[in-house]
Write an enzyme that holds these catalytic residues in place. Sequence first.
Site, PDB file in Angstrom:
ATOM      1  N   ASN A  10      61.933  -2.927 -12.529  1.00  0.00           N
ATOM      2  CA  ASN A  10      61.442  -1.672 -13.103  1.00  0.00           C
ATOM      3  C   ASN A  10      61.569  -0.591 -12.030  1.00  0.00           C
ATOM      4  OD1 ASN A  10      59.956   0.453 -14.125  1.00  0.00           O
ATOM      5  ND2 ASN A  10      57.976  -0.577 -13.964  1.00  0.00           N
ATOM      6  N   TRP A  11      62.533   0.296 -12.215  1.00  0.00           N
ATOM      7  CA  TRP A  11      62.776   1.314 -11.188  1.00  0.00           C
ATOM      8  C   TRP A  11      61.788   2.480 -11.251  1.00  0.00           C
ATOM      9  CZ3 TRP A  11      68.818   2.154 -10.502  1.00  0.00           C
ATOM     10  CH2 TRP A  11      69.340   1.053  -9.822  1.00  0.00           C
ATOM     11  N   LYS A  12      60.952   2.496 -12.274  1.00  0.00           N
ATOM     12  CA  LYS A  12      59.973   3.590 -12.418  1.00  0.00           C
ATOM     13  C   LYS A  12      60.679   4.941 -12.294  1.00  0.00           C
ATOM     14  CE  LYS A  12      56.514   0.518 -10.552  1.00  0.00           C
ATOM     15  NZ  LYS A  12      55.143   0.368 -10.130  1.00  0.00           N
ATOM     16  N   HIS A  93      53.112  -0.410 -19.937  1.00  0.00           N
ATOM     17  CA  HIS A  93      52.914  -0.540 -18.486  1.00  0.00           C
ATOM     18  C   HIS A  93      51.615   0.167 -18.097  1.00  0.00           C
ATOM     19  CE1 HIS A  93      53.516  -0.164 -14.185  1.00  0.00           C
ATOM     20  NE2 HIS A  93      54.456  -1.088 -14.284  1.00  0.00           N
ATOM     21  N   GLU A  95      50.870   1.997 -15.748  1.00  0.00           N
ATOM     22  CA  GLU A  95      51.030   3.404 -15.333  1.00  0.00           C
ATOM     23  C   GLU A  95      51.143   4.319 -16.549  1.00  0.00           C
ATOM     24  OE1 GLU A  95      54.276   2.746 -12.601  1.00  0.00           O
ATOM     25  OE2 GLU A  95      52.909   1.692 -11.250  1.00  0.00           O
ATOM     26  N   GLU A 164      50.504  -8.156 -15.628  1.00  0.00           N
ATOM     27  CA  GLU A 164      50.530  -7.380 -14.391  1.00  0.00           C
ATOM     28  C   GLU A 164      49.122  -6.899 -14.062  1.00  0.00           C
ATOM     29  OE1 GLU A 164      54.659  -5.636 -13.630  1.00  0.00           O
ATOM     30  OE2 GLU A 164      53.605  -4.211 -14.882  1.00  0.00           O
ATOM     31  N   GLY A 170      52.144  -2.500  -6.774  1.00  0.00           N
ATOM     32  CA  GLY A 170      52.470  -1.596  -5.669  1.00  0.00           C
ATOM     33  C   GLY A 170      51.492  -1.642  -4.512  1.00  0.00           C
ATOM     34  N   SER A 210      53.560  -6.754  -7.050  1.00  0.00           N
ATOM     35  CA  SER A 210      53.873  -7.023  -5.644  1.00  0.00           C
ATOM     36  C   SER A 210      54.689  -8.292  -5.416  1.00  0.00           C
ATOM     37  CB  SER A 210      52.586  -7.055  -4.803  1.00  0.00           C
ATOM     38  OG  SER A 210      51.975  -5.785  -4.808  1.00  0.00           O
ATOM     39  N   GLY A 231      58.657  -4.178  -9.391  1.00  0.00           N
ATOM     40  CA  GLY A 231      58.782  -2.738  -9.181  1.00  0.00           C
ATOM     41  C   GLY A 231      59.476  -2.437  -7.867  1.00  0.00           C
TER      42      GLY A 231
HETATM   43  C1  PEP Z   1      55.540  -2.843 -11.787  1.00  0.00           C
HETATM   44  O1  PEP Z   1      55.363  -1.639 -11.696  1.00  0.00           O
HETATM   45  O2  PEP Z   1      55.831  -3.321 -12.893  1.00  0.00           O
HETATM   46  C2  PEP Z   1      55.382  -3.647 -10.589  1.00  0.00           C
HETATM   47  C3  PEP Z   1      55.179  -4.932 -10.739  1.00  0.00           C
HETATM   48  O3  PEP Z   1      55.437  -3.001  -9.391  1.00  0.00           O
HETATM   49  P1  PEP Z   1      55.437  -3.680  -7.927  1.00  0.00           P
HETATM   50  O4  PEP Z   1      56.371  -4.854  -7.962  1.00  0.00           O
HETATM   51  O5  PEP Z   1      55.900  -2.589  -7.017  1.00  0.00           O
HETATM   52  O6  PEP Z   1      54.031  -4.109  -7.671  1.00  0.00           O
END
Ligand code: PEP
Length: 253
Positions: A10-12, A93, A95, A164, A170, A210, A231
């Site tokens: 997921n490049w956000k 998600h 976010e 998640e 993150g 993470s 992410g």
């Molecule tokens: C995500 O945003 O879906 C995610 C898992 O981010 P990260 O791997 O950076 O924690």
Amino acid sequence: MAVRPYIVGNWKMHGTRAMLSEARAIDRAAERLMKVEVALAPPFTLIHATRKEAGLIGVGSQDCHAAEGGAHTGDISAAMLKDSGAGFVIVGHSERRADHGEKDADVRAKAESVLAVGMSVIVCVGETEEQRDAGKAESVVARQLKGSLPAGDGAAEKLTVAYEPVWAIGTGRTPTVDDVSAMHRSIRQVLVDLFGDEAGAKVRILYGGSVKAENAAELLAADDVGGALVGGASLTAEAFLGIIAVAAEMQEN
Ligand code: PEP
């Protein structure tokens, strides 16, 4: 772990065309790693170009609007995403839930709009740290699943769930392997309750939060983990391929 783990990046809100070289490098390596299903969800603006540049991996979107079309300035429908080359959409998600106030019913409407145009959907759920500390993680996630998952005949067939924990996204922090196992078992039970034994057993459940090459082996080995939603560590081919290599190696052992 699943027969063929699913590793989704997921490049956000990261990436301009300069980042297509990372997608190309991931795609070239994915050819050598057929034991793993690999996909990327770049920002809307890169979906078409990523699809053209990277022919082997899956390409999807990070969100969509639930409506087919209409007066929704700045929004994008599932059909438009499909037309630009997306094969799946991530919805719900944390976010999106936090930044845009998306509720479970909004997430369900989006998920159903994705299925209606024949794409696959990844529905994200996860508890906050406060909820986990209060011992409510599994009940919160069960409630999110019941409210957010698409309903209707065949809905489970193109569905993936991503667990998640919000506090792990993150932050560099992850739940214990036992906690991931317990949550994935609990999610599986909800899926079976909602979709029946057969369909509910087939839905893949990804872990996200993470994940990096260094912790991928233990997280992917937790009970009923069918892959990972990644992410930060999906933003470079080097970091993402490290996770994919771990998943591939686990298939060989
Ligand atoms: C995500 O945003 O879906 C995610 C898992 O981010 P990260 O791997 O950076 O924690």
